[in-house]
Design an enzyme around this catalytic site. Structure first.
Site, PDB file in Angstrom:
ATOM      1  NE  ARG A  51      -1.604  -2.303   2.884  1.00 24.26           N
ATOM      2  CZ  ARG A  51      -1.826  -3.540   2.318  1.00 24.26           C
ATOM      3  NH1 ARG A  51      -2.706  -4.084   1.613  1.00 24.26           N
ATOM      4  NH2 ARG A  51      -0.774  -4.495   2.559  1.00 24.26           N
ATOM      5  CB  THR A  52       3.253   2.546   2.152  1.00 22.48           C
ATOM      6  OG1 THR A  52       2.651   2.022   3.363  1.00 22.48           O
ATOM      7  CG2 THR A  52       3.803   4.001   2.844  1.00 22.48           C
ATOM      8  CG  HIS A 129       3.297   3.890   8.737  1.00 19.35           C
ATOM      9  ND1 HIS A 129       3.290   4.996   7.531  1.00 19.35           N
ATOM     10  CD2 HIS A 129       2.927   2.511   7.926  1.00 19.35           C
ATOM     11  CE1 HIS A 129       2.935   3.896   6.528  1.00 19.35           C
ATOM     12  NE2 HIS A 129       2.724   3.007   6.586  1.00 19.35           N
TER      13      HIS A 129
HETATM   14  N1   CP Z   1      -0.322  -0.012   5.891  1.00 17.53           N
HETATM   15  C1   CP Z   1       0.767  -0.118   5.304  1.00 17.53           C
HETATM   16  O1   CP Z   1       1.755   0.383   5.660  1.00 17.53           O
HETATM   17  O2   CP Z   1       0.684  -1.414   4.298  1.00 17.53           O
HETATM   18  P1   CP Z   1       2.149  -1.747   3.497  1.00 17.53           P
HETATM   19  O3   CP Z   1       3.055  -2.285   4.469  1.00 17.53           O
HETATM   20  O4   CP Z   1       1.645  -2.524   2.289  1.00 17.53           O
HETATM   21  O5   CP Z   1       2.656  -0.500   2.717  1.00 17.53           O
END
Ligand code: CP
Length: 295
Positions: A51-52, A129
């Site tokens: 996602r990020t 985060h």
């Molecule tokens: N929410 C999140 O950080 O997902 P990813 O690890 O897929 O980036």
């Protein structure tokens, strides 16, 4: 432009302004389609992400800019021993802004001290985060119509869950927030977050290991994955990994307008059968995330 390492570097007014801009982007996407024209984002991901990284990259393209970078440490010169400081100095020669994910707490901060361009923390170890927090705040604002006066439950791995630490910090700024911390003893919220955020700001909170007992109180339930990659012992991970599995029967006592969130990836913490429940907001959260990293 400036770096973003910790969500508390943004004032409440700046966060509110970002929420308003996110809503405007959704309403008027064409207005923003060239604001990053000629600019380059470097995505330096030393740790896996779906996602990020993809939301940063999609957002940069949607803003008319370009993207370069790497998605694993092994394909960068970090694998040959290059320091974060030298990587940051080097990438400053190629790009206009850096989004960095790193397994070590504080690595994006070190990068920001050495880069000549802004650095965005895209997740540092079990610490923070902040861009996920902007996504989470926008999700809560969109789904509940407010960021104040609500009870928010955090369930699962509150020790290593960096999204939990950053969201609790951001929510501590709003009035009428009650926090419920639901975890096994081994995965409790770190003492520094409890002391420096909850106690210091006099945020009412309670800790329990029983999700069902607090379910009726919650306006938002923020589920989290047990962070396998942060454990030193495989045995300990296996013992704790299924501490909480949200199933339909556990939601019978929940409010009808509960907002169920999860930063994802999901492993076992939420039964797939809940995805069709109108209270499940975690995939909407992904969609809102794409808007928030435009900011
Ligand atoms: N929410 C999140 O950080 O997902 P990813 O690890 O897929 O980036």
């Amino acid at each position: 432009m400036r770096s973003l390492i910790d969500i508390l570097e943004l004032s409440t007014e700046e966060i509110d302004q970002l929420m308003a801009t996110a809503a405007d982007i959704i309403a008027n996407p064409k207005k923003y389609c060239e604001v990053a024209k000629g600019k380059k984002l470097a995505t330096l991901f030393f740790e896996p992400s779906t996602r990020t990284r993809l939301s940063f990259e999609a957002a940069m393209y949607e803003l008319g800019g370009n993207v370069l970078g790497f998605s694993e440490a092994q394909s960068s010169s970090a694998s040959k021993g290059e320091s974060v400081a030298d990587t940051a100095k080097t990438v400053s020669c190629y790009a206009d802004i850096i989004a960095m994910r790193h397994p070590k707490e504080g690595a994006p901060y070190v990068a920001s001290l050495n880069a000549s361009i802004p650095v965005i923390n895209a997740g540092d170890g079990g610490h923070n985060h902040p861009t996920q927090t902007l996504t989470d705040l926008f999700t809560i604002q969109s789904e509940k119509g407010r960021l104040a006066n609500m009870t928010v439950g955090f369930c699962g791995d509150l020790k290593f869950g960096r999204t939990v630490h950053s969201l609790i910090a951001a929510l501590s700024r709003y009035v009428g927030i009650n926090i419920v911390l639901i975890s096994p003893t081994e995965l409790k919220l770190p003492e520094y977050v409890r002391r420096d955020i909850l106690v210091k700001n006099r945020i009412p909170y309670k800790e329990t290991n029983n999700l069902e007992s607090v379910m009726p109180e919650l306006d938002v339930l923020y589920m989290t994955r047990v962070q396998k990659e942060r454990f030193f012992s495989e045995e300990e991970y296996l013992r704790l990994k299924d501490s909480y599995i949200l199933t339909e029967d556990k939601l019978t006592a929940a409010k009808s307008d509960l907002c169920i969130m999860h930063p994802l990836p999901r492993v076992n913490e939420i039964s797939v059968s809940i995805d069709k429940d109108p209270r499940a907001c975690y995939f909407k959260q992904v969609l809102y995330g794409n808007i928030c990293v435009w900011l």
